[in-house]
Design a protein around this motif. Structure first.
Motif, PDB file in Angstrom:
ATOM      1  N   LYS A   2      88.848  -6.367  18.446  1.00 54.63           N
ATOM      2  CA  LYS A   2      88.801  -6.966  17.112  1.00 54.63           C
ATOM      3  C   LYS A   2      90.203  -7.109  16.527  1.00 54.63           C
ATOM      4  N   ASP A   3      90.432  -8.247  15.875  1.00 53.92           N
ATOM      5  CA  ASP A   3      91.695  -8.458  15.176  1.00 53.92           C
ATOM      6  C   ASP A   3      91.706  -7.613  13.906  1.00 53.92           C
ATOM      7  N   SER A  39      99.532  -6.187  12.079  1.00 55.01           N
ATOM      8  CA  SER A  39      98.400  -6.862  12.725  1.00 55.01           C
ATOM      9  C   SER A  39      98.325  -6.416  14.178  1.00 55.01           C
ATOM     10  N   LYS A  46      94.081  -5.868  10.531  1.00 58.58           N
ATOM     11  CA  LYS A  46      95.266  -6.004   9.691  1.00 58.58           C
ATOM     12  C   LYS A  46      95.279  -4.883   8.662  1.00 58.58           C
ATOM     13  N   VAL A  71      95.204  -5.655  17.679  1.00 55.48           N
ATOM     14  CA  VAL A  71      93.846  -5.767  18.223  1.00 55.48           C
ATOM     15  C   VAL A  71      93.374  -4.375  18.611  1.00 55.48           C
TER      16      VAL A  71
END
Length: 201
Positions: free
Chosen positions: A106-107, A100, A109, A102
């Protein structure tokens, strides 16, 4: 007189060879290494015809924005699975962990995988495979997604350098069998780093 003529011939020959040998193109050492590999008949995934006219891969400009430190979560005791490829080949992989991070606000995964056959080979014991799809695919970058190679982390973080993202060999020749990026590894962000689509300039 004969010695002078011979030395002249050798000098002209050496000069000709030096002119034929073009310097490797690329803004970084990694890009130069990639271009050298694609020029090498023993390593290149290009067809013989394409290799003869090959000068350099098309890369996004190096951008430190795309060197990110991701949080790594190990996922032990996962059931091995057959990863789909562009052919009937079904290599066995296991989900090794989750990343995970950024990127551009934006996050994100991604799952990271381990090839169960490859890790048995000497030198690949720590190898991990990170395939991904992003919002540049099918436009600036190869439509089938791109890959990153990395190693098992020693802690709970992992540095991902998307500037080293590369195309599956299928992007260059249909004779290869390439893993298809799992849908769960789709990024809702543009990754303007790494290799661009082959043949698009």
């Amino acid at each position: 007189m004969k010695k002078i003529i011979l030395l002249s011939i050798l000098f002209v020959s050496a000069l000709s060879c030096a002119q034929d040998k073009q310097p490797l193109l690329g803004d970084t050492e990694h890009q130069k290494e990639q271009n050298a590999e694609f020029k090498d008949a023993l390593k290149s995934p290009l067809t013989e015809k394409d290799r003869k006219t090959f000068r350099a891969l098309d890369f996004f400009k190096f951008d430190s924005t795309y060197v990110v430190t991701a949080n790594f979560k190990s996922t032990p005791n996962q059931t091995p699975f057959e990863m789909a490829t562009t052919t009937d080949r079904k290599p066995m992989y296991v989900k090794y962990g989750e990343l995970s991070f950024v990127l551009n606000g934006k996050d994100c995964k991604l799952n990271i995988y381990q090839n169960l056959e490859l890790v048995k080979r000497e030198g690949y014991e720590d190898h991990l495979f990170l395939p991904f799809i992003d919002q540049t695919n099918g436009e600036e970058s190869y439509g089938g997604g791109r890959y990153l190679d990395t190693s098992t982390p020693k802690g709970n973080t992992m540095v991902l350098n998307f500037n080293e993202a590369y195309n599956p060999y299928c992007a260059y020749s249909p004779r290869y069998s390439c893993p298809i990026v799992p849908l769960e590894n789709s990024l809702d962000v543009r990754v303007e780093a790494g290799v661009k689509a082959y043949g698009k300039h």
